[in-house]
Design a protein around this motif. Structure first.
Motif, PDB file in Angstrom:
ATOM      1  N   CYS A  28       0.848  -1.187   0.000  1.00  0.00           N
ATOM      2  CA  CYS A  28       0.000   0.000   0.000  1.00  0.00           C
ATOM      3  C   CYS A  28       0.894   1.252   0.000  1.00  0.00           C
ATOM      4  O   CYS A  28       2.107   1.159   0.208  1.00  0.00           O
ATOM      5  CB  CYS A  28      -0.925   0.002   1.223  1.00  0.00           C
ATOM      6  SG  CYS A  28      -0.096   0.383   2.762  1.00  0.00           S
ATOM      7  N   ASP A  29       0.279   2.410  -0.236  1.00  0.00           N
ATOM      8  CA  ASP A  29       1.055   3.647  -0.307  1.00  0.00           C
ATOM      9  C   ASP A  29       1.833   3.910   0.975  1.00  0.00           C
ATOM     10  O   ASP A  29       2.962   4.375   0.947  1.00  0.00           O
ATOM     11  CB  ASP A  29       0.127   4.839  -0.577  1.00  0.00           C
ATOM     12  CG  ASP A  29      -0.330   4.871  -2.022  1.00  0.00           C
ATOM     13  OD1 ASP A  29       0.208   4.074  -2.840  1.00  0.00           O
ATOM     14  OD2 ASP A  29      -1.211   5.679  -2.346  1.00  0.00           O
ATOM     15  N   ARG A  30       1.196   3.614   2.121  1.00  0.00           N
ATOM     16  CA  ARG A  30       1.846   3.858   3.403  1.00  0.00           C
ATOM     17  C   ARG A  30       3.145   3.047   3.510  1.00  0.00           C
ATOM     18  O   ARG A  30       4.189   3.567   3.897  1.00  0.00           O
ATOM     19  CB  ARG A  30       0.881   3.493   4.547  1.00  0.00           C
ATOM     20  CG  ARG A  30       1.492   3.472   5.919  1.00  0.00           C
ATOM     21  CD  ARG A  30       1.838   4.887   6.392  1.00  0.00           C
ATOM     22  NE  ARG A  30       2.896   4.872   7.378  1.00  0.00           N
ATOM     23  CZ  ARG A  30       2.713   4.724   8.682  1.00  0.00           C
ATOM     24  NH1 ARG A  30       1.502   4.599   9.161  1.00  0.00           N
ATOM     25  NH2 ARG A  30       3.727   4.715   9.509  1.00  0.00           N
ATOM     26  N   CYS A  31       3.077   1.777   3.141  1.00  0.00           N
ATOM     27  CA  CYS A  31       4.261   0.924   3.239  1.00  0.00           C
ATOM     28  C   CYS A  31       5.317   1.338   2.220  1.00  0.00           C
ATOM     29  O   CYS A  31       6.509   1.347   2.531  1.00  0.00           O
ATOM     30  CB  CYS A  31       3.876  -0.544   3.075  1.00  0.00           C
ATOM     31  SG  CYS A  31       2.962  -1.176   4.493  1.00  0.00           S
ATOM     32  N   LEU A  32       4.886   1.680   0.999  1.00  0.00           N
ATOM     33  CA  LEU A  32       5.855   2.124  -0.003  1.00  0.00           C
ATOM     34  C   LEU A  32       6.535   3.413   0.467  1.00  0.00           C
ATOM     35  O   LEU A  32       7.743   3.594   0.280  1.00  0.00           O
ATOM     36  CB  LEU A  32       5.177   2.337  -1.366  1.00  0.00           C
ATOM     37  CG  LEU A  32       4.653   1.069  -2.050  1.00  0.00           C
ATOM     38  CD1 LEU A  32       4.051   1.402  -3.412  1.00  0.00           C
ATOM     39  CD2 LEU A  32       5.739   0.008  -2.208  1.00  0.00           C
ATOM     40  N   ASN A  33       5.765   4.306   1.104  1.00  0.00           N
ATOM     41  CA  ASN A  33       6.365   5.537   1.636  1.00  0.00           C
ATOM     42  C   ASN A  33       7.348   5.231   2.757  1.00  0.00           C
ATOM     43  O   ASN A  33       8.405   5.864   2.852  1.00  0.00           O
ATOM     44  CB  ASN A  33       5.279   6.496   2.142  1.00  0.00           C
ATOM     45  CG  ASN A  33       4.610   7.244   1.002  1.00  0.00           C
ATOM     46  OD1 ASN A  33       5.175   7.375  -0.073  1.00  0.00           O
ATOM     47  ND2 ASN A  33       3.411   7.731   1.247  1.00  0.00           N
ATOM     48  N   ASP A  34       7.005   4.278   3.613  1.00  0.00           N
ATOM     49  CA  ASP A  34       7.925   3.875   4.688  1.00  0.00           C
ATOM     50  C   ASP A  34       9.226   3.349   4.084  1.00  0.00           C
ATOM     51  O   ASP A  34      10.318   3.675   4.570  1.00  0.00           O
ATOM     52  CB  ASP A  34       7.295   2.782   5.558  1.00  0.00           C
ATOM     53  CG  ASP A  34       6.340   3.346   6.609  1.00  0.00           C
ATOM     54  OD1 ASP A  34       6.314   4.584   6.791  1.00  0.00           O
ATOM     55  OD2 ASP A  34       5.632   2.552   7.244  1.00  0.00           O
ATOM     56  N   ILE A  35       9.112   2.523   3.043  1.00  0.00           N
ATOM     57  CA  ILE A  35      10.308   1.967   2.401  1.00  0.00           C
ATOM     58  C   ILE A  35      11.142   3.096   1.787  1.00  0.00           C
ATOM     59  O   ILE A  35      12.370   3.152   1.952  1.00  0.00           O
ATOM     60  CB  ILE A  35       9.921   0.934   1.311  1.00  0.00           C
ATOM     61  CG1 ILE A  35       9.231  -0.278   1.961  1.00  0.00           C
ATOM     62  CG2 ILE A  35      11.156   0.489   0.519  1.00  0.00           C
ATOM     63  CD1 ILE A  35       8.523  -1.191   0.948  1.00  0.00           C
ATOM     64  N   MET A  36      10.458   4.016   1.092  1.00  0.00           N
ATOM     65  CA  MET A  36      11.167   5.142   0.473  1.00  0.00           C
ATOM     66  C   MET A  36      11.891   5.990   1.511  1.00  0.00           C
ATOM     67  O   MET A  36      13.035   6.394   1.317  1.00  0.00           O
ATOM     68  CB  MET A  36      10.178   6.043  -0.278  1.00  0.00           C
ATOM     69  CG  MET A  36       9.998   5.658  -1.721  1.00  0.00           C
ATOM     70  SD  MET A  36       9.077   6.949  -2.610  1.00  0.00           S
ATOM     71  CE  MET A  36      10.224   8.318  -2.563  1.00  0.00           C
ATOM     72  N   ALA A  37      11.208   6.272   2.624  1.00  0.00           N
ATOM     73  CA  ALA A  37      11.807   7.117   3.658  1.00  0.00           C
ATOM     74  C   ALA A  37      13.048   6.450   4.253  1.00  0.00           C
ATOM     75  O   ALA A  37      14.086   7.089   4.428  1.00  0.00           O
ATOM     76  CB  ALA A  37      10.780   7.418   4.751  1.00  0.00           C
ATOM     77  N   LEU A  38      12.940   5.155   4.546  1.00  0.00           N
ATOM     78  CA  LEU A  38      14.091   4.426   5.087  1.00  0.00           C
ATOM     79  C   LEU A  38      15.251   4.452   4.094  1.00  0.00           C
ATOM     80  O   LEU A  38      16.401   4.704   4.469  1.00  0.00           O
ATOM     81  CB  LEU A  38      13.712   2.965   5.355  1.00  0.00           C
ATOM     82  CG  LEU A  38      13.051   2.614   6.678  1.00  0.00           C
ATOM     83  CD1 LEU A  38      12.685   1.132   6.678  1.00  0.00           C
ATOM     84  CD2 LEU A  38      13.997   2.917   7.840  1.00  0.00           C
ATOM     85  N   ALA A  39      14.953   4.190   2.822  1.00  0.00           N
ATOM     86  CA  ALA A  39      16.006   4.136   1.805  1.00  0.00           C
ATOM     87  C   ALA A  39      16.636   5.514   1.623  1.00  0.00           C
ATOM     88  O   ALA A  39      17.870   5.642   1.529  1.00  0.00           O
ATOM     89  CB  ALA A  39      15.430   3.626   0.478  1.00  0.00           C
ATOM     90  N   LEU A  40      15.798   6.556   1.620  1.00  0.00           N
ATOM     91  CA  LEU A  40      16.329   7.913   1.399  1.00  0.00           C
ATOM     92  C   LEU A  40      17.198   8.382   2.560  1.00  0.00           C
ATOM     93  O   LEU A  40      18.089   9.204   2.372  1.00  0.00           O
ATOM     94  CB  LEU A  40      15.179   8.898   1.147  1.00  0.00           C
ATOM     95  CG  LEU A  40      14.581   8.791  -0.258  1.00  0.00           C
ATOM     96  CD1 LEU A  40      13.267   9.558  -0.343  1.00  0.00           C
ATOM     97  CD2 LEU A  40      15.558   9.318  -1.313  1.00  0.00           C
ATOM     98  N   ASN A  41      16.948   7.848   3.759  1.00  0.00           N
ATOM     99  CA  ASN A  41      17.810   8.203   4.891  1.00  0.00           C
ATOM    100  C   ASN A  41      19.200   7.593   4.756  1.00  0.00           C
ATOM    101  O   ASN A  41      20.147   8.057   5.368  1.00  0.00           O
ATOM    102  CB  ASN A  41      17.177   7.749   6.211  1.00  0.00           C
ATOM    103  CG  ASN A  41      16.063   8.691   6.637  1.00  0.00           C
ATOM    104  OD1 ASN A  41      16.026   9.846   6.223  1.00  0.00           O
ATOM    105  ND2 ASN A  41      15.156   8.199   7.451  1.00  0.00           N
ATOM    106  N   GLU A  42      19.309   6.526   3.967  1.00  0.00           N
ATOM    107  CA  GLU A  42      20.602   5.847   3.798  1.00  0.00           C
ATOM    108  C   GLU A  42      21.367   6.342   2.577  1.00  0.00           C
ATOM    109  O   GLU A  42      22.574   6.174   2.499  1.00  0.00           O
ATOM    110  CB  GLU A  42      20.375   4.343   3.602  1.00  0.00           C
ATOM    111  CG  GLU A  42      19.720   3.678   4.772  1.00  0.00           C
ATOM    112  CD  GLU A  42      20.569   2.541   5.327  1.00  0.00           C
ATOM    113  OE1 GLU A  42      21.543   2.157   4.660  1.00  0.00           O
ATOM    114  OE2 GLU A  42      20.251   2.080   6.416  1.00  0.00           O
ATOM    115  N   LEU A  43      20.642   6.887   1.606  1.00  0.00           N
ATOM    116  CA  LEU A  43      21.271   7.253   0.337  1.00  0.00           C
ATOM    117  C   LEU A  43      21.638   8.737   0.325  1.00  0.00           C
ATOM    118  O   LEU A  43      20.944   9.550   0.935  1.00  0.00           O
ATOM    119  CB  LEU A  43      20.321   6.947  -0.822  1.00  0.00           C
ATOM    120  CG  LEU A  43      20.077   5.457  -1.081  1.00  0.00           C
ATOM    121  CD1 LEU A  43      18.838   5.263  -1.949  1.00  0.00           C
ATOM    122  CD2 LEU A  43      21.295   4.827  -1.741  1.00  0.00           C
ATOM    123  N   PRO A  44      22.713   9.089  -0.360  1.00  0.00           N
ATOM    124  CA  PRO A  44      23.081  10.504  -0.424  1.00  0.00           C
ATOM    125  C   PRO A  44      22.076  11.280  -1.266  1.00  0.00           C
ATOM    126  O   PRO A  44      21.659  10.799  -2.321  1.00  0.00           O
ATOM    127  CB  PRO A  44      24.451  10.481  -1.110  1.00  0.00           C
ATOM    128  CG  PRO A  44      24.471   9.206  -1.883  1.00  0.00           C
ATOM    129  CD  PRO A  44      23.630   8.223  -1.116  1.00  0.00           C
TER     130      PRO A  44
END
Ligand SMILES: [Zn+2]
Length: 95
Positions: A28-44
């Motif tokens: 769902c959008d909520r989970c995809l957003n959670d994944i994106m947020a986690l990934a963006l915190n790790e990536l430059p």
């Protein structure tokens, strides 16, 4: 207006391209957003001042194969974390 983090576009595109291969517990959008947020915190971040430039920055990024591999790895790790304990209503109602 303002500045834009092109890495957001890259992560969103990559996640949408690969999500079917990542065995997500919920997409769902909520989970995809959670994944994106986690990934963006790790990536430059890759900021551009003018968003019309972003396709060029993205193209430059995609030709960097080492970088692209790293992005997929980080997204897959984030997807595994979110799938281990989805925090959304959709998933809670189904289980
Ligand atoms: Zn969900």
């Amino acid at each position: 207006m303002g500045i834009h983090n092109v890495m957001e576009d890259v992560v969103r595109d990559t996640l949408l391209t690969y999500k079917n291969k990542m065995n997500l517990a919920c997409d769902c959008d909520r989970c995809l957003n959670d994944i994106m947020a986690l990934a963006l915190n790790e990536l430059p971040p890759r900021y551009v001042a003018n968003q019309s430039l972003s396709p060029y920055v993205r193209a430059a990024h995609e030709t960097d194969r080492q970088g692209a591999t790293n992005i997929i790895t980080v997204i897959a790790k984030s997807a595994a974390k979110v799938s281990a304990s989805p925090r959304c209503e959709t998933y809670a109602q189904k289980h």
